[in-house]
Design a protein around this motif. Structure first.
Motif, PDB file in Angstrom:
ATOM      1  N   SER A 232      38.935  44.388  43.287  1.00 26.65           N
ATOM      2  CA  SER A 232      38.448  43.077  42.850  1.00 26.65           C
ATOM      3  C   SER A 232      38.487  42.906  41.340  1.00 26.65           C
ATOM      4  CB  SER A 232      37.007  42.858  43.343  1.00 26.65           C
ATOM      5  OG  SER A 232      36.944  42.871  44.753  1.00 26.65           O
ATOM      6  N   LEU A 233      38.887  43.955  40.635  1.00 28.32           N
ATOM      7  CA  LEU A 233      38.918  43.893  39.173  1.00 28.32           C
ATOM      8  C   LEU A 233      40.256  43.415  38.631  1.00 28.32           C
ATOM      9  CD1 LEU A 233      37.033  47.244  38.419  1.00 28.32           C
ATOM     10  CD2 LEU A 233      36.128  44.913  38.254  1.00 28.32           C
ATOM     11  N   PHE A 234      41.075  42.815  39.499  1.00 28.41           N
ATOM     12  CA  PHE A 234      42.404  42.362  39.067  1.00 28.41           C
ATOM     13  C   PHE A 234      42.370  41.387  37.887  1.00 28.41           C
ATOM     14  CE2 PHE A 234      41.098  39.397  42.396  1.00 28.41           C
ATOM     15  CZ  PHE A 234      41.463  38.156  41.887  1.00 28.41           C
ATOM     16  N   PRO A 235      41.290  40.559  37.693  1.00 23.62           N
ATOM     17  CA  PRO A 235      41.305  39.672  36.516  1.00 23.62           C
ATOM     18  C   PRO A 235      41.388  40.428  35.184  1.00 23.62           C
ATOM     19  CG  PRO A 235      39.696  38.888  38.103  1.00 23.62           C
ATOM     20  CD  PRO A 235      40.134  40.241  38.574  1.00 23.62           C
ATOM     21  N   TRP A 236      40.865  41.652  35.126  1.00 23.28           N
ATOM     22  CA  TRP A 236      40.993  42.433  33.893  1.00 23.28           C
ATOM     23  C   TRP A 236      42.457  42.530  33.490  1.00 23.28           C
ATOM     24  CZ3 TRP A 236      37.373  47.306  34.769  1.00 23.28           C
ATOM     25  CH2 TRP A 236      36.044  46.922  34.585  1.00 23.28           C
ATOM     26  N   PHE A 237      43.305  42.865  34.443  1.00 18.93           N
ATOM     27  CA  PHE A 237      44.716  43.061  34.141  1.00 18.93           C
ATOM     28  C   PHE A 237      45.454  41.733  33.993  1.00 18.93           C
ATOM     29  CE2 PHE A 237      43.561  47.012  36.469  1.00 18.93           C
ATOM     30  CZ  PHE A 237      43.777  47.900  35.416  1.00 18.93           C
ATOM     31  N   CYS A 238      45.108  40.749  34.841  1.00 20.71           N
ATOM     32  CA  CYS A 238      45.787  39.451  34.759  1.00 20.71           C
ATOM     33  C   CYS A 238      45.586  38.782  33.407  1.00 20.71           C
ATOM     34  CB  CYS A 238      45.278  38.523  35.868  1.00 20.71           C
ATOM     35  SG  CYS A 238      45.778  39.011  37.523  1.00 20.71           S
ATOM     36  N   LEU A 239      44.417  38.991  32.814  1.00 24.43           N
ATOM     37  CA  LEU A 239      44.083  38.377  31.528  1.00 24.43           C
ATOM     38  C   LEU A 239      44.180  39.354  30.364  1.00 24.43           C
ATOM     39  CD1 LEU A 239      41.004  36.314  32.728  1.00 24.43           C
ATOM     40  CD2 LEU A 239      43.124  35.350  31.857  1.00 24.43           C
ATOM     41  N   CYS A 240      44.638  40.569  30.663  1.00 20.07           N
ATOM     42  CA  CYS A 240      44.685  41.611  29.624  1.00 20.07           C
ATOM     43  C   CYS A 240      43.331  41.747  28.925  1.00 20.07           C
ATOM     44  CB  CYS A 240      45.785  41.328  28.611  1.00 20.07           C
ATOM     45  SG  CYS A 240      47.430  41.686  29.199  1.00 20.07           S
ATOM     46  N   PHE A 241      42.258  41.687  29.726  1.00 20.35           N
ATOM     47  CA  PHE A 241      40.881  41.921  29.263  1.00 20.35           C
ATOM     48  C   PHE A 241      40.381  40.866  28.286  1.00 20.35           C
ATOM     49  CE2 PHE A 241      43.148  45.910  30.027  1.00 20.35           C
ATOM     50  CZ  PHE A 241      42.398  46.450  31.055  1.00 20.35           C
ATOM     51  N   GLN A 242      41.003  39.709  28.282  1.00 18.11           N
ATOM     52  CA  GLN A 242      40.697  38.688  27.290  1.00 18.11           C
ATOM     53  C   GLN A 242      39.233  38.267  27.300  1.00 18.11           C
ATOM     54  OE1 GLN A 242      43.461  35.454  27.357  1.00 18.11           O
ATOM     55  NE2 GLN A 242      42.188  34.096  26.159  1.00 18.11           N
ATOM     56  N   ARG A 243      38.623  38.206  28.488  1.00 19.98           N
ATOM     57  CA  ARG A 243      37.261  37.690  28.573  1.00 19.98           C
ATOM     58  C   ARG A 243      36.192  38.738  28.278  1.00 19.98           C
ATOM     59  NH1 ARG A 243      38.074  34.143  34.154  1.00 19.98           N
ATOM     60  NH2 ARG A 243      39.462  32.559  33.256  1.00 19.98           N
ATOM     61  N   ALA A 244      36.614  39.959  27.997  1.00 18.15           N
ATOM     62  CA  ALA A 244      35.643  41.030  27.761  1.00 18.15           C
ATOM     63  C   ALA A 244      35.195  41.101  26.305  1.00 18.15           C
ATOM     64  CB  ALA A 244      36.229  42.379  28.175  1.00 18.15           C
TER      65      ALA A 244
END
Length: 300
Positions: free
Chosen positions: A199-211
């Motif tokens: 479920s952590l695919f958004p990390w990779f899809c956004l290259c961690f942008q939101r972190a």
């Protein structure tokens, strides 16, 4: 960056970008070297020629798109659906700074995303690309620069942020890495915490942008990823480091997969240098071990 002599080692220049980071005043120009927009060995005259060629090629693509747009609208339902998705995603973007000044041009951003969707058959539009391209638009002045930097960024990253190409492989490798380095955590993630890693695919899809707490932090991490140092696919070590931030809480509270995902989503306003350092420590630990062949091939 524009005065670097060809005899300087490419590895040394990439190492400097990795270790020291890029000063904001040189970021725009330096990114053109890191992504491959310019050759490291090019002269200033050669770079002027390259930029002119890229601008003309971009304009030619725009003209082609205008000619085939009616055909796409009539014959390809996916085009209409994707265009609507792009429009919807862009409208949700907050385009002003704290003082109310407009940061981005949404119409230009929409045009670049549509053109990228039509021209780049490897990387179909996915939710999140609008946020990534926005950062390129903030970095450079002209649309052709934004468009080509995004294309070169995807290529240099081996499309690791594209769902149907690299994201699944990143997630599988992350699972394997946890199993190898942290068997206790891996056991929980396979049991009560099942499904959390996938479920952590958004990390990779956004290259961690939101972190991160600032655009500068996002650019800082992306610059490291572009150098290919200290290893290939460094993004998976970054994800592992993020998971380690919630590890103790997950095990103490015996969290379920959904709760783990919520805890990971709370990892925001991070400092890029601290996260990069943590991921480098994971790499240092990894190379001291007898690494299984699949992991070795992925990272080394």
């Amino acid at each position: 960056m524009t005065t670097l002599s060809p005899e300087n080692s490419l590895s040394a220049r990439q190492s400097a970008s990795f270790i020291l980071g890029l000063h904001p005043l040189v970021r725009t120009e330096a990114w053109k070297f890191l992504t491959g927009y310019y050759s490291w060995q090019s002269s200033q005259d050669e770079r002027l020629t390259v930029d002119s060629t890229r601008r003309k090629n971009y304009e030619a693509l725009c003209q082609m798109y205008e000619k085939i747009q009616p055909l796409l609208e009539n014959l390809h339902q996916n085009f209409i659906e994707t265009r609507n998705n792009i429009t919807h995603d862009i409208q949700k973007l907050y385009d002003k700074d704290p003082l109310g000044n407009v940061l981005i041009d949404k119409k230009r951003l929409e045009k670049i995303l549509l053109l990228s969707y039509v021209c780049n058959t490897q990387a179909e539009y996915q939710q999140g690309f609008h946020e990534m391209v926005m950062l390129f638009q903030l970095m450079v002045e002209h649309d052709h620069e934004t468009f080509w930097l995004f294309q070169f960024f995807l290529q240099k990253m081996e499309h690791s942020c594209v769902i149907n190409i690299g994201v699944g492989k990143n997630l599988d490798t992350l699972n394997n890495l946890i199993t190898f380095l942290d068997p206790v955590f891996a056991e929980h993630l396979k049991g009560k915490g099942a499904g959390a890693v996938q479920s952590l695919f958004p990390w990779f899809c956004l290259c961690f942008q939101r972190a991160f707490k600032s655009f500068d932090d996002v650019w800082r991490l992306w610059e490291v990823l572009l150098t290919g140092k200290p290893c290939r696919n460094f993004q998976v070590l970054v994800a592992y480091s993020l998971l380690q931030m919630v590890r103790e809480q997950v095990l103490q509270e015996s969290m379920s997969g959904d709760d783990i995902l919520l805890a990971c989503n709370k990892l925001i306003d991070l400092d890029a240098d601290e996260l990069i350092s943590a991921a480098c420590m994971v790499y240092a630990e990894l190379i001291q071990k007898d690494v299984p062949r699949p992991l070795k091939d992925f990272f080394l």
